[in-house]
Write a protein that holds these residues in place. Structure first.
Motif, PDB file in Angstrom:
ATOM      1  N   LEU A  59       9.264   9.987 -11.728  1.00  8.12           N
ATOM      2  CA  LEU A  59       8.143  10.168 -10.784  1.00  8.12           C
ATOM      3  C   LEU A  59       6.890   9.468 -11.297  1.00  8.12           C
ATOM      4  N   VAL A  87       8.508   4.242  -3.706  1.00  6.10           N
ATOM      5  CA  VAL A  87       8.854   5.468  -2.990  1.00  6.10           C
ATOM      6  C   VAL A  87      10.363   5.687  -3.032  1.00  6.10           C
ATOM      7  N   ALA A 139       7.339   5.745 -10.914  1.00 12.23           N
ATOM      8  CA  ALA A 139       7.189   5.358  -9.509  1.00 12.23           C
ATOM      9  C   ALA A 139       5.724   5.390  -9.107  1.00 12.23           C
ATOM     10  N   ALA A 140       4.992   6.396  -9.583  1.00 10.39           N
ATOM     11  CA  ALA A 140       3.575   6.483  -9.219  1.00 10.39           C
ATOM     12  C   ALA A 140       2.819   5.274  -9.754  1.00 10.39           C
ATOM     13  N   ALA A 168       7.746  11.579   0.629  1.00  7.10           N
ATOM     14  CA  ALA A 168       8.507  11.779  -0.609  1.00  7.10           C
ATOM     15  C   ALA A 168       7.941  12.957  -1.394  1.00  7.10           C
ATOM     16  N   GLY A 176       3.472   2.605   3.704  1.00  7.75           N
ATOM     17  CA  GLY A 176       3.766   2.945   2.317  1.00  7.75           C
ATOM     18  C   GLY A 176       3.165   4.281   1.934  1.00  7.75           C
ATOM     19  N   PHE A 230       3.749   2.277  -7.625  1.00  9.17           N
ATOM     20  CA  PHE A 230       3.089   2.404  -6.318  1.00  9.17           C
ATOM     21  C   PHE A 230       1.620   2.005  -6.424  1.00  9.17           C
ATOM     22  N   TYR A 276       2.040  18.771  -5.436  1.00  6.82           N
ATOM     23  CA  TYR A 276       2.835  17.856  -4.614  1.00  6.82           C
ATOM     24  C   TYR A 276       2.529  18.032  -3.135  1.00  6.82           C
ATOM     25  N   THR A 316      11.250   7.259  -6.242  1.00  8.11           N
ATOM     26  CA  THR A 316      10.892   8.684  -6.188  1.00  8.11           C
ATOM     27  C   THR A 316      11.958   9.478  -5.465  1.00  8.11           C
ATOM     28  N   LEU A 344       4.956   7.113   3.684  1.00  6.17           N
ATOM     29  CA  LEU A 344       6.266   7.323   3.089  1.00  6.17           C
ATOM     30  C   LEU A 344       6.152   8.069   1.771  1.00  6.17           C
ATOM     31  N   TYR A 345       5.130   7.710   0.977  1.00  2.00           N
ATOM     32  CA  TYR A 345       4.940   8.405  -0.288  1.00  2.00           C
ATOM     33  C   TYR A 345       4.590   9.869  -0.031  1.00  2.00           C
TER      34      TYR A 345
END
Lengths: 479, 100
Positions: B8, B42, B11-12, A181, A174, B15, A204, B45, A177-178
């Motif tokens: 975003l 994810v 999603a954060a 992304a 996970g 997560f 980012y 995202t 994968l993040y």
């Protein structure tokens, strides 16, 4: 619209391994039930043949160059050495499995098919230069290894090891994968070359790289993400432990190297400092925990965590010489670590329901009973501790030299001090073998199976030759 | 149109909830569901970003993640079954044979 041309010639070794995995499954179905002897041996023979063929194809491929399959995979010198390390580790682990598997399972073809799939995942991971391919390769190898870890269904330890490995492995996927992304968020690209070309900076990119380090750190068993490793390594069948402790590390290190190269816009100081502290923490924790283990296999598991720390030193150095040293050390590590696990597997006491781990005193008095085995084990232990003229010494020498050259002297000093700590628990085994009387827990499987003996002989030879011929080998890698 | 960064941020948050759940819950199945939540965060995202960048890589990535997650479910449930046969629990604190 025309279909893109796909050049499969650069991934021939991987295709051979994949096809062999399928053949092993099919062969088991088609083999006549009556011919039970051939049926037992066929999957192992077929799998070994596939691995050797893949190794030969890698060796004879000439100069590999260039990306293939729409820029998803690359065949370069790095991938070639990774192929050789992984296939070597896989072949040695397979020789161990040959005599080990009948002790706990009758499902030979499933075992070898999963084993080959894990190998294919590692080979693809080493060639991945695109985030999606990288993720899929990592999952192919992980999912196959989750099953192999729990393959010994007769005992709870196997299931427990598999569950812990699985839950933490999926958790770390996970994060990885993040991270992928967020790279996509920063650049809008998934190819590492495009990501590097964008040269995007900012939050980012930094956060993506940090999450990537966490995800790959789990796979590498880098502290503080190492919690699963001792349990998974102890509960898994010993040949699987031997293979995955080398193969997964090798493939994940190459992936890590490629990703930090692509994230060139993140200041080197930031990720290198983070990796340096992870490396320091990993080797210290691994070595200190290994000091107090009572199971030989678990001690080797912690030693393998410590070695992940040493290997990271080469990535921290960030230079070509640093990564050449990592590749050399991976070869040396494949020989000495698999050799040590091979002997540990011979010292285990197989029972009907469970294979009992070899205790730390299981090797006591081994020299009196099997002198050659004791000499080989002594070589593996001394090499792991980093004592010349064995392979492990030169591996560490090149790694730490590369670190000093790029200004990480304190990390090299920490590595040397850690080697001194580690010498204590490695030498304890050696002293026991030559000095102590066999204890009540000492046990040696007799007669020695031919395939495991061959694996021990090959690894011992490799440990010695890689040490004696270290300079020409290292020059060959750097070229 | 809803700006991309709303997705975003959402999603954060999802997560983080998933990651926190993995750390604090003790039931293997719930931990597993939390992992799935992380993967789906994810996915959200990636879809939002694919829309923003106007290319399909993110969408393709989502399909691949779904396929991999399905494979993980199959393996994960099989492992849980293998444990339940030995020991009638899926509480990860009671599965503690291996330790120092």
């Amino acid at each position: 619209m025309s279909l893109p041309t796909l050049d499969f010639s650069l991934i021939l070794p991987e295709l051979v391994v994949l096809i062999t995995a399928l053949l092993v499954l099919i062969a088991d179905l088609l083999w006549p039930r009556a011919a039970s002897r051939g049926r037992e041996q066929a999957p192992a023979v077929l799998a070994l043949a596939g691995l050797i063929l893949a190794g030969l194809l890698t060796l004879l491929a000439g100069e590999w160059s260039g990306a293939t399959l729409q820029g998803m995979l690359v065949a370069d010198a790095l991938a070639r050495y990774l192929n050789l390390v992984v296939l070597l580790a896989a072949a040695l682990g397979l020789l161990l499995s040959w005599s080990y598997l009948p002790h706990f399972s009758t499902q030979r073809s499933e075992y070898y098919a999963l084993y080959l799939l894990a190998v294919a995942g590692m080979l693809f991971l080493g060639k991945s230069i695109e985030l999606i391919t990288l993720f899929v390769s990592l999952e192919i190898l992980s999912i196959a290894l989750y099953v192999l870890t729990g393959f010994h269904r007769g005992q709870l330890a196997g299931g427990e090891a598999a569950l812990k490995y699985f839950l933490l492995g999926a958790f770390s996927s996970g994060f990885l994968l993040y991270g992928a992304a967020l790279f996509y968020a920063a650049t809008g690209a998934t190819r590492l070359a495009d990501i590097a070309a964008q040269n995007a900076g900012g939050f980012y990119m930094l956060a993506g790289l940090a999450l990537f380090l966490v995800g790959l750190g789990f796979k590498l068993a880098v502290a503080p993400f190492h919690m699963w490793a001792p349990d998974a390594y102890q509960g898994a069948p010993t040949p699987v432990t031997a293979f995955m402790s080398v193969g997964t590390k090798a493939a994940a290190l190459v992936a890590l190297f490629r990703v930090v190269q692509a994230a060139g816009s993140v200041p080197v100081g930031v990720w290198a400092t983070a990796l340096a502290f992870l490396s320091l923490l990993t080797m210290t924790l691994g070595n200190l925990a290994a000091l107090r283990q009572s199971s030989l296999k678990r001690m080797l598991a912690y030693s393998s965590i410590a070695h992940a720390g040493y290997l990271l030193v080469g990535v921290v150095a960030g230079t070509a010489a640093g990564f050449d040293a990592v590749l050399f050390y991976l070869f040396a590590y494949a020989f000495m670590n698999i050799g040590a696990f091979a002997i540990a597997s011979l010292l285990e006491r197989p029972g009907f329901y469970a294979v009992q781990d070899a205790g730390i005193h299981a090797a006591d008095g081994l020299f009196g009973r099997r002198p050659w085995l004791a000499v080989a084990m002594a070589m593996f232990m001394l090499s792991l501790a980093g004592i010349p003229p064995l392979a492990g010494f030169f591996g560490k020498l090149y790694l730490f030299a590369a670190a000093v050259e790029s200004g990480w002297a304190w990390l090299a000093v920490a590595g040397v001090l850690n080697s001194v700590i580690s010498a204590y628990y490695y030498l304890r085994v050696v002293v026991g073998m030559f000095m102590a009387e066999p204890s009540a827990s000492a046990h040696l499987r007799l007669p020695l199976p031919a395939s495991a003996t061959l694996a021990v002989a090959l690894t011992a030879l490799g440990t010695l030759l890689f040490g004696l011929l270290a300079t020409p080998w290292f020059q060959g890698i750097s070229r | 149109m809803v700006p991309t960064h709303y997705y975003l941020i959402l999603a954060a948050i999802i997560f983080s909830m998933g990651a926190l759940g993995v750390l604090v819950r003790r039931n293997a199945l719930i931990i597993f569901m939390c992992v799935e939540m992380m993967l789906n965060a994810v996915n959200l995202t990636l879809v939002a970003l694919a829309n923003q960048w106007g290319n399909l890589s993110g969408q393709v990535f989502v399909f691949i993640v779904m396929a991999v997650a399905a494979a993980e479910v199959a393996i994960g449930l099989a492992i849980v079954m293998a444990i339940v046969r030995h020991k009638d629990t899926i509480n990860v604190e009671e599965i503690n044979l291996l330790k120092w």
